[in-house]
Design a protein around this motif. Structure first.
Motif, PDB file in Angstrom:
ATOM      1  N   TYR A  17     -36.979 -24.981  48.324  1.00 44.98           N
ATOM      2  CA  TYR A  17     -36.236 -25.994  48.555  1.00 44.98           C
ATOM      3  C   TYR A  17     -34.788 -25.231  48.477  1.00 44.98           C
ATOM      4  N   TYR A  18     -33.850 -25.237  49.120  1.00 38.57           N
ATOM      5  CA  TYR A  18     -32.246 -24.349  49.371  1.00 38.57           C
ATOM      6  C   TYR A  18     -31.991 -25.265  48.336  1.00 38.57           C
ATOM      7  N   ILE A  19     -31.290 -25.767  47.275  1.00 39.40           N
ATOM      8  CA  ILE A  19     -30.120 -26.703  46.648  1.00 39.40           C
ATOM      9  C   ILE A  19     -28.667 -25.993  47.219  1.00 39.40           C
ATOM     10  N   PRO A  20     -27.593 -26.542  47.803  1.00 47.54           N
ATOM     11  CA  PRO A  20     -26.700 -26.018  48.036  1.00 47.54           C
ATOM     12  C   PRO A  20     -25.231 -26.493  47.349  1.00 47.54           C
ATOM     13  N   GLU A  21     -25.319 -27.370  46.171  1.00 47.32           N
ATOM     14  CA  GLU A  21     -25.035 -27.999  44.647  1.00 47.32           C
ATOM     15  C   GLU A  21     -24.959 -26.735  43.769  1.00 47.32           C
ATOM     16  N   ILE A  22     -26.352 -26.199  43.523  1.00 48.13           N
ATOM     17  CA  ILE A  22     -26.259 -25.459  42.648  1.00 48.13           C
ATOM     18  C   ILE A  22     -26.422 -23.618  43.179  1.00 48.13           C
ATOM     19  N   ASP A  23     -26.286 -23.524  44.762  1.00 45.73           N
ATOM     20  CA  ASP A  23     -26.602 -22.646  45.120  1.00 45.73           C
ATOM     21  C   ASP A  23     -27.725 -21.662  45.188  1.00 45.73           C
ATOM     22  N   GLY A  24     -28.475 -21.824  44.628  1.00 42.05           N
ATOM     23  CA  GLY A  24     -29.787 -21.440  43.910  1.00 42.05           C
ATOM     24  C   GLY A  24     -31.864 -22.443  44.994  1.00 42.05           C
ATOM     25  N   TYR A  25     -32.210 -22.041  44.293  1.00 37.46           N
ATOM     26  CA  TYR A  25     -33.260 -22.444  44.906  1.00 37.46           C
ATOM     27  C   TYR A  25     -34.483 -23.615  43.942  1.00 37.46           C
ATOM     28  N   TYR A  26     -34.956 -23.756  44.402  1.00 35.72           N
ATOM     29  CA  TYR A  26     -35.865 -25.235  43.852  1.00 35.72           C
ATOM     30  C   TYR A  26     -37.796 -24.590  43.408  1.00 35.72           C
ATOM     31  N   ASP A  27     -38.648 -23.529  43.145  1.00 31.71           N
ATOM     32  CA  ASP A  27     -40.079 -23.299  43.265  1.00 31.71           C
ATOM     33  C   ASP A  27     -40.886 -24.528  43.262  1.00 31.71           C
ATOM     34  N   LEU A  28     -41.705 -24.963  44.287  1.00 27.02           N
ATOM     35  CA  LEU A  28     -42.181 -25.748  44.081  1.00 27.02           C
ATOM     36  C   LEU A  28     -43.012 -25.868  43.615  1.00 27.02           C
ATOM     37  N   TYR A  29     -44.503 -24.543  43.965  1.00 34.34           N
ATOM     38  CA  TYR A  29     -45.446 -24.065  43.287  1.00 34.34           C
ATOM     39  C   TYR A  29     -45.662 -24.046  41.298  1.00 34.34           C
ATOM     40  N   ALA A  30     -44.435 -22.742  41.332  1.00 32.52           N
ATOM     41  CA  ALA A  30     -43.793 -22.976  39.353  1.00 32.52           C
ATOM     42  C   ALA A  30     -42.945 -23.861  38.775  1.00 32.52           C
ATOM     43  N   ARG A  31     -42.892 -25.125  39.502  1.00 33.89           N
ATOM     44  CA  ARG A  31     -41.396 -26.626  39.582  1.00 33.89           C
ATOM     45  C   ARG A  31     -40.765 -26.126  38.681  1.00 33.89           C
ATOM     46  N   ARG A  32     -40.133 -24.529  38.878  1.00 36.38           N
ATOM     47  CA  ARG A  32     -38.743 -24.586  38.260  1.00 36.38           C
ATOM     48  C   ARG A  32     -37.682 -24.454  39.456  1.00 36.38           C
ATOM     49  N   TYR A  33     -36.553 -24.229  38.937  1.00 29.02           N
ATOM     50  CA  TYR A  33     -34.842 -24.144  39.566  1.00 29.02           C
ATOM     51  C   TYR A  33     -35.140 -22.116  39.884  1.00 29.02           C
ATOM     52  N   ILE A  34     -34.377 -21.977  40.468  1.00 30.17           N
ATOM     53  CA  ILE A  34     -34.358 -20.644  40.710  1.00 30.17           C
ATOM     54  C   ILE A  34     -32.328 -20.452  40.731  1.00 30.17           C
ATOM     55  N   VAL A  35     -31.985 -19.725  40.335  1.00 29.48           N
ATOM     56  CA  VAL A  35     -30.710 -19.791  39.996  1.00 29.48           C
ATOM     57  C   VAL A  35     -30.038 -18.258  39.486  1.00 29.48           C
ATOM     58  N   PHE A  36     -28.797 -18.269  40.093  1.00 28.77           N
ATOM     59  CA  PHE A  36     -27.849 -16.473  39.659  1.00 28.77           C
ATOM     60  C   PHE A  36     -26.649 -16.596  38.419  1.00 28.77           C
ATOM     61  N   ARG A  37     -27.288 -16.381  37.555  1.00 20.25           N
ATOM     62  CA  ARG A  37     -27.067 -15.364  36.561  1.00 20.25           C
ATOM     63  C   ARG A  37     -27.041 -14.616  35.488  1.00 20.25           C
ATOM     64  N   LYS A  38     -25.764 -14.158  36.064  1.00 16.25           N
ATOM     65  CA  LYS A  38     -25.374 -12.331  34.834  1.00 16.25           C
ATOM     66  C   LYS A  38     -26.327 -11.697  35.705  1.00 16.25           C
ATOM     67  N   GLY A  39     -25.950 -11.658  36.795  1.00 17.07           N
ATOM     68  CA  GLY A  39     -26.124 -11.068  38.258  1.00 17.07           C
ATOM     69  C   GLY A  39     -28.108 -10.546  38.579  1.00 17.07           C
ATOM     70  N   ARG A  40     -28.256 -11.809  37.993  1.00 19.69           N
ATOM     71  CA  ARG A  40     -30.284 -11.595  38.429  1.00 19.69           C
ATOM     72  C   ARG A  40     -30.349 -12.891  39.094  1.00 19.69           C
ATOM     73  N   TRP A  41     -30.940 -13.236  39.746  1.00 22.14           N
ATOM     74  CA  TRP A  41     -32.286 -14.562  39.956  1.00 22.14           C
ATOM     75  C   TRP A  41     -32.459 -14.658  38.883  1.00 22.14           C
ATOM     76  N   VAL A  42     -33.083 -16.307  38.188  1.00 21.17           N
ATOM     77  CA  VAL A  42     -33.550 -16.419  37.170  1.00 21.17           C
ATOM     78  C   VAL A  42     -34.212 -17.972  36.948  1.00 21.17           C
ATOM     79  N   PRO A  43     -35.477 -17.726  37.017  1.00 19.43           N
ATOM     80  CA  PRO A  43     -36.284 -19.264  36.846  1.00 19.43           C
ATOM     81  C   PRO A  43     -35.742 -20.152  36.076  1.00 19.43           C
ATOM     82  N   VAL A  44     -35.443 -21.328  35.666  1.00 19.69           N
ATOM     83  CA  VAL A  44     -35.232 -22.310  34.373  1.00 19.69           C
ATOM     84  C   VAL A  44     -36.016 -23.607  34.935  1.00 19.69           C
ATOM     85  N   VAL A  45     -36.423 -23.887  33.997  1.00 24.18           N
ATOM     86  CA  VAL A  45     -37.373 -25.185  33.858  1.00 24.18           C
ATOM     87  C   VAL A  45     -35.757 -26.646  34.018  1.00 24.18           C
ATOM     88  N   ALA A  46     -34.722 -26.595  33.397  1.00 24.72           N
ATOM     89  CA  ALA A  46     -34.222 -27.515  34.242  1.00 24.72           C
ATOM     90  C   ALA A  46     -32.187 -27.159  33.781  1.00 24.72           C
TER      91      ALA A  46
END
Length: 172
Positions: free
Chosen positions: A51-80
């Motif tokens: 999914y692309y989520i405009p509110e967080i300007d990031g993504y949600y990975d359906l397979y890994a069940r994690r959000y992917i957000v841009f933090r500190k110059g990198r795309w980082v997967p986070v659970v919540a």
């Protein structure tokens, strides 16, 4: 006869071993990738991973069940995500993308799916003012006979002329 019995037993045992070893080996491997969307997300067609989520300007990975957000110059997967309610998201299903790095197209996604405008109305401030406490003095003369002050106080108490500290308790 004893010799014949040994040959028959050996033959039966050998046949049993051959049948046990010769039985076809059946290996079953189940690979179950749960791509069911989360409760807050829309349904997805088969093969969709992000999914692309405009509110967080990031993504949600359906397979890994994690959000992917841009933090500190990198795309980082986070659970919540703290401070966000996923039920308020407007996720976009990326059906045309195949791959592992959807953030490579983040500029295109930002243009195509802008952040929704959320109008937050301030809640009205409710001011609760306490009711004023009315204290009526009990009239007692300076030189009352013994016991009269107590009677005057009780009479005032029965008539509601006392300070009950706003609790509203009255005794009869």
């Amino acid at each position: 006869m004893n010799f014949l019995l040994k040959i028959v037993c050996t033959g039966l045992l050998g046949a049993f071993v051959l049948l046990a070893v010769a039985a076809p080996a059946r290996a079953q491997v189940n690979v179950n990738i749960n791509t069911a969307p989360p409760a807050w997300g829309p349904s997805v067609p088969a093969g969709t991973q992000f999914y692309y989520i405009p509110e967080i300007d990031g993504y949600y990975d359906l397979y890994a069940r994690r959000y992917i957000v841009f933090r500190k110059g990198r795309w980082v997967p986070v659970v919540a995500l703290s401070g966000y309610d996923p039920y308020a998201f407007h996720p976009v299903v990326l059906t045309t993308y195949r791959g592992r790095q959807p953030w490579a197209y983040v500029r295109e996604h930002r243009v195509r799916y802008p952040r929704p405008v959320v109008v937050v109305r301030p809640r009205p401030v409710v001011v609760v003012r306490p009711r004023p406490v009315v204290v009526r003095p009990v009239v007692v003369h300076r030189h009352s006979p013994p016991g009269q002050v107590k009677k005057a106080y009780r009479a005032g108490y029965r008539e509601g002329r006392h300070d009950d500290h706003g609790h509203g308790h009255k005794r009869d």
